[in-house]
Design a protein around this motif. Structure first.
Motif, PDB file in Angstrom:
ATOM      1  N   UNK A   6       0.832  -1.204   0.000  1.00 43.73           N
ATOM      2  CA  UNK A   6       0.000   0.000   0.000  1.00 43.73           C
ATOM      3  C   UNK A   6       0.867   1.254   0.000  1.00 43.73           C
ATOM      4  N   UNK A   7       1.952   1.233   0.791  1.00 44.34           N
ATOM      5  CA  UNK A   7       2.856   2.388   0.832  1.00 44.34           C
ATOM      6  C   UNK A   7       3.521   2.607  -0.525  1.00 44.34           C
ATOM      7  N   UNK A   8       3.929   1.501  -1.172  1.00 45.11           N
ATOM      8  CA  UNK A   8       4.557   1.624  -2.492  1.00 45.11           C
ATOM      9  C   UNK A   8       3.564   2.174  -3.513  1.00 45.11           C
ATOM     10  N   UNK A   9       2.299   1.754  -3.404  1.00 44.50           N
ATOM     11  CA  UNK A   9       1.273   2.263  -4.321  1.00 44.50           C
ATOM     12  C   UNK A   9       1.048   3.751  -4.105  1.00 44.50           C
ATOM     13  N   UNK A  10       1.023   4.177  -2.841  1.00 40.26           N
ATOM     14  CA  UNK A  10       0.878   5.605  -2.532  1.00 40.26           C
ATOM     15  C   UNK A  10       2.061   6.399  -3.061  1.00 40.26           C
ATOM     16  N   UNK A  11       3.275   5.851  -2.942  1.00 38.56           N
ATOM     17  CA  UNK A  11       4.466   6.530  -3.445  1.00 38.56           C
ATOM     18  C   UNK A  11       4.397   6.721  -4.952  1.00 38.56           C
ATOM     19  N   UNK A  12       3.910   5.688  -5.681  1.00 44.22           N
ATOM     20  CA  UNK A  12       3.791   5.811  -7.134  1.00 44.22           C
ATOM     21  C   UNK A  12       2.786   6.890  -7.515  1.00 44.22           C
ATOM     22  N   UNK A  13       1.683   6.975  -6.763  1.00 43.70           N
ATOM     23  CA  UNK A  13       0.689   8.017  -7.029  1.00 43.70           C
ATOM     24  C   UNK A  13       1.274   9.402  -6.786  1.00 43.70           C
ATOM     25  N   UNK A  14       2.079   9.533  -5.715  1.00 44.60           N
ATOM     26  CA  UNK A  14       2.706  10.823  -5.426  1.00 44.60           C
ATOM     27  C   UNK A  14       3.739  11.185  -6.490  1.00 44.60           C
ATOM     28  N   UNK A  15       4.421  10.171  -7.019  1.00 39.05           N
ATOM     29  CA  UNK A  15       5.373  10.439  -8.094  1.00 39.05           C
ATOM     30  C   UNK A  15       4.672  10.968  -9.332  1.00 39.05           C
ATOM     31  N   UNK A  16       3.459  10.470  -9.592  1.00 37.44           N
ATOM     32  CA  UNK A  16       2.696  11.016 -10.709  1.00 37.44           C
ATOM     33  C   UNK A  16       2.354  12.486 -10.464  1.00 37.44           C
ATOM     34  N   UNK A  17       2.056  12.815  -9.210  1.00 37.31           N
ATOM     35  CA  UNK A  17       1.828  14.220  -8.874  1.00 37.31           C
ATOM     36  C   UNK A  17       3.093  15.035  -9.119  1.00 37.31           C
ATOM     37  N   UNK A  18       4.233  14.471  -8.765  1.00 33.04           N
ATOM     38  CA  UNK A  18       5.513  15.158  -9.001  1.00 33.04           C
ATOM     39  C   UNK A  18       5.704  15.434 -10.479  1.00 33.04           C
ATOM     40  N   UNK A  19       5.393  14.449 -11.314  1.00 30.95           N
ATOM     41  CA  UNK A  19       5.519  14.615 -12.763  1.00 30.95           C
ATOM     42  C   UNK A  19       4.660  15.777 -13.253  1.00 30.95           C
ATOM     43  N   UNK A  20       3.417  15.823 -12.820  1.00 32.49           N
ATOM     44  CA  UNK A  20       2.514  16.875 -13.310  1.00 32.49           C
ATOM     45  C   UNK A  20       2.883  18.246 -12.746  1.00 32.49           C
ATOM     46  N   UNK A  21       3.446  18.276 -11.557  1.00 29.63           N
ATOM     47  CA  UNK A  21       3.931  19.552 -11.006  1.00 29.63           C
ATOM     48  C   UNK A  21       5.083  20.080 -11.849  1.00 29.63           C
ATOM     49  N   UNK A  22       5.985  19.189 -12.281  1.00 26.97           N
ATOM     50  CA  UNK A  22       7.107  19.601 -13.130  1.00 26.97           C
ATOM     51  C   UNK A  22       6.589  20.123 -14.472  1.00 26.97           C
ATOM     52  N   UNK A 127      15.067  12.227 -12.297  1.00 25.93           N
ATOM     53  CA  UNK A 127      15.828  10.974 -12.337  1.00 25.93           C
ATOM     54  C   UNK A 127      15.073   9.854 -11.637  1.00 25.93           C
ATOM     55  N   UNK A 128      14.402  10.164 -10.547  1.00 24.49           N
ATOM     56  CA  UNK A 128      13.746   9.143  -9.732  1.00 24.49           C
ATOM     57  C   UNK A 128      12.280   8.922 -10.090  1.00 24.49           C
ATOM     58  N   UNK A 129      11.806   9.541 -11.159  1.00 23.78           N
ATOM     59  CA  UNK A 129      10.451   9.271 -11.630  1.00 23.78           C
ATOM     60  C   UNK A 129      10.413   7.994 -12.476  1.00 23.78           C
ATOM     61  N   UNK A 130       9.263   7.344 -12.498  1.00 21.04           N
ATOM     62  CA  UNK A 130       9.045   6.216 -13.405  1.00 21.04           C
ATOM     63  C   UNK A 130       8.384   6.781 -14.655  1.00 21.04           C
ATOM     64  N   UNK A 131       9.182   6.997 -15.687  1.00 20.39           N
ATOM     65  CA  UNK A 131       8.701   7.700 -16.874  1.00 20.39           C
ATOM     66  C   UNK A 131       8.539   6.752 -18.054  1.00 20.39           C
ATOM     67  N   UNK A 132       7.413   6.871 -18.714  1.00 18.87           N
ATOM     68  CA  UNK A 132       7.198   6.150 -19.968  1.00 18.87           C
ATOM     69  C   UNK A 132       7.650   7.026 -21.133  1.00 18.87           C
TER      70      UNK A 132
END
Length: 500
Positions: A6-22, A127-132
Motif C-alpha cells: 500500500x505504501x509503495x502504491x501511494x508513493x507511485x501516485x505521489x510520483x505522478x503528482x511530481x511529474x505533473x507539477x514539473x 531521475x527518480x520518476x518512473x517515466x514512460x
C-alpha cells in the motif's frame, strides 16, 4: 507485506503528482513575471511569490529523500553525486574564508550559491520518476509548445507596437529593489534594445536565452521526423505544424535582436545532423555556411559598410537601430574593438586576469558584492577600475570567468566536470537508443549541454531561472533514460547467461 504494498502504491501516485507539477512549472515559469505583475502587492511580497516554485521543488526533493531513507524507494545513483558534494564543500569552505578575509556576508554567499544550484533538485526528482516514452515526449513537447507560445507573443509585440508591449511589459523586481535602495539608476530599469521584444520576460536578453532549449528541441524533432526517420518519405519541407512552430520560435529569437542566439539557432542543423551521424552532410552544410559568412564579411569590406562604429553597447539599447545593421555589425572590426574595451572581453580580462594573476586562484567567495569589491581593488589602472565600477552589475555575463572569481579554479573545474558527466550520459543515451523518443532526447540533450557549456562564456546561463529549470529537467530525463537502458542491458545479459 500488505502495508508495504500500500505504501509503495501511494508513493507511485505521489510520483505522478511530481511529474505533473514539473510539467506545470515548465509552463508557469516563463509566464511567472507576467502573472505576478497583475497582483496588487508590494515588490517585497512579490519577491516571496517568486520563491514558491523553488520551495515546491525543495519540498518534493526532501520528500523523495525521506522515501529513500525509509527504504520505500531505491536510490538511483548517478555520475554527479560525488562531484556535486565536492562542489558544495568547496563553496562552503570559500564562504567561510571570504567571511574571515574580506568580512563577506554569509547571507550573500549562501544566496549566490543558491542561485546557481536552485534547480538541481529538479534533476533528482526527474531521475527518480518512473517515466514512460509518452511522459518524456510530453515534457519535450511542452517545452516546444511554451516556446511557440512565447514566439506568438513576441510576434504580437513586434508588429503590434507599444500598445501590445505595454500589456506584456514586466520589470525586474531585483532591479526595482536596487533602484529603491539607491544602488541603481531608475533610468536603467527596463532598458533594452529599442524595437526588440521581450515576451513575458523582464528583458529581451533573458527572453532570447529562454528560446535556446525550445529551438534545439524543435529543430532536432523536425529534421529527424522529416528527413531521417526510417518511415519518412523524404519530403522537401516539414508538415505545416512543424513549419508553424519553427516560424514562431525563430521569429521570437529574431525579435529579441540577440545576435549570438540568432546565429546559434541558424547553425543548429549542422549540429543536429552531426549528432545523428550524418557527418558528410553536416560538413557540406558547414562549408555552405562558411562560404556565406565569407561573402558577407568581404561584402562589408568592399562596400565599406559602417553601422555607427562610435555607438556603444549602452547606446544600442537606447537608440532605434535597423535589425539588418544590428546583425551585420557583428562582423565588423569596430564591434570587436569595442567589445574588448566595454563588453564581455573586458569582463573576462578583469575576472580571470585579476584572480589568476594574484594569490586568489582559489576564489574570492560566492558573495557577489564582496567579490566585486575585491576585483575593483585588484584592478590596475584608473580607467579600467572606473569602467568596471560602472558596469559591474553585468560582469557575470562572461559567466565562466566570473565563476573563477567566485569559486576559483578548483570550484569551476568541478562544476565543469558535472556538465561533462551529463554530456557523456546524453551521448550514451543517443548511442544506445532503442526508441525514437530516446534518440531525439539523446541528440537534443547533447547539443543543449554542449551549447550550455560554450555559450556560458558569454552569458550567465547557469543562473537564468527558466533556462536553468529547463536544463536540469532535460539532464534529469537523460539520466533517467540512461538508467533504464543499463537495466535493460543487464537483463539481456542475464537472459543470455541463463540460456547457456
Amino acid at each position: 507485506m500488505i502495508v508495504r504494498n500500500q505504501l509503495e502504491r501511494q508513493d507511485r501516485q505521489r510520483l505522478q503528482w511530481t511529474f505533473w507539477i514539473i510539467v506545470f512549472l515548465i509552463v508557469y515559469l516563463p509566464l511567472e513575471d507576467f502573472i505576478l505583475k497583475w497582483l496588487p502587492l508590494p515588490n517585497s511580497i512579490l519577491s516571496g511569490f517568486r520563491l514558491l516554485p523553488e520551495l515546491v521543488c525543495y519540498l518534493l526533493f526532501f520528500r523523495l529523500l525521506y522515501q529513500i531513507c525509509t527504504r520505500r524507494r531505491p536510490l538511483k545513483i548517478t555520475s554527479i553525486e560525488v562531484l556535486f558534494i565536492c562542489f558544495l564543500m568547496w563553496a562552503g569552505f570559500l564562504i567561510i574564508i571570504s567571511i574571515l578575509l574580506f568580512n563577506a556576508s554569509l547571507f550573500g554567499g549562501v544566496s549566490s550559491l543558491r542561485t546557481l544550484i536552485r534547480f538541481v533538485s529538479v534533476y533528482y526528482l526527474v531521475v527518480n520518476l518512473e517515466l514512460s516514452e509518452a511522459n518524456i515526449s510530453l515534457i519535450l513537447q511542452t517545452i516546444i509548445g511554451v516556446g511557440a507560445l512565447e514566439g506568438l507573443i513576441a510576434t504580437a509585440q513586434y508588429f503590434g507596437g507599444s500598445p501590445i508591449k505595454k500589456i506584456f511589459e514586466v520589470t525586474s523586481l531585483k532591479l526595482e529593489l536596487k533602484a529603491q535602495e539607491g544602488n541603481l539608476s531608475p533610468a536603467l530599469l527596463g532598458v533594452g534594445k529599442v524595437g526588440s521584444s521581450s515576451g513575458t520576460f523582464t528583458d529581451s536578453s533573458v527572453f532570447a536565452l529562454f528560446f535556446l532549449i525550445p529551438v534545439i528541441l524543435v529543430v532536432t524533432w523536425t529534421i529527424y521526423r522529416t528527413y531521417l526517420h526510417p518511415k519518412s518519405h523524404y519530403f522537401l519541407l516539414p508538415n505545416w505544424k512543424e513549419i508553424l512552430f519553427l516560424c514562431l520560435i525563430y521569429f521570437g529569437i529574431f525579435s529579441t535582436y540577440k545576435r549570438a542566439v540568432l546565429l546559434i539557432s541558424f547553425a543548429l542543423p549542422i549540429l543536429v545532423l552531426f549528432y545523428f551521424g550524418r557527418t558528410k552532410i553536416s560538413v557540406w552544410l558547414a562549408f555552405l555556411y562558411g562560404t556565406l559568412f565569407l561573402v558577407l564579411f568581404w561584402g562589408i569590406i568592399v562596400f565599406n559598410f559602417n553601422p555607427s562604429p562610435t555607438s556603444s553597447g549602452a547606446s544600442v539599447r537606447r537608440e532605434k537601430k535597423d535589425i539588418r545593421a544590428y546583425v551585420i555589425e557583428l562582423f565588423t572590426p569596430e564591434y570587436w574593438n569595442r567589445s574588448s574595451e566595454g563588453s564581455r572581453l573586458f569582463f573576462m580580462k578583469i575576472s580571470c586576469g585579476n584572480v589568476l594573476g594574484s594569490n586568489y586562484w582559489y576564489g574570492l567567495g560566492p558573495d557577489e558584492n564582496t567579490t566585486v569589491e575585491q576585483l575593483i581593488k585588484l584592478t590596475h589602472g584608473t580607467r579600467d577600475k572606473g569602467q568596471f565600477q560602472e558596469t559591474s552589475l553585468y560582469f557575470k555575463d562572461a559567466y565562466w570567468c566570473a565563476m573563477i572569481s567566485f569559486y576559483g579554479v578548483p570550484g569551476t573545474l568541478i562544476y565543469l566536470l558535472i556538465i561533462y558527466q551529463l554530456y557523456r550520459s546524453s551521448l550514451a543515451v543517443s548511442e544506445n537508443a532503442s526508441e525514437v523518443v530516446e534518440k531525439l532526447l539523446g541528440v537534443s540533450a547533447s547539443i543543449i549541454i554542449l551549447l550550455y557549456a560554450i555559450y556560458s562564456l558569454a552569458e550567465q546561463l547557469p543562473e537564468v531561472r527558466v533556462s536553468s529549470f529547463y536544463f536540469w529537467t532535460i539532464a534529469g530525463l537523460v539520466v533517467n533514460v540512461r538508467h533504464k537502458q543499463k537495466i535493460k542491458t543487464i537483463k539481456v545479459l542475464l537472459e543470455k547467461n541463463q540460456s547457456y
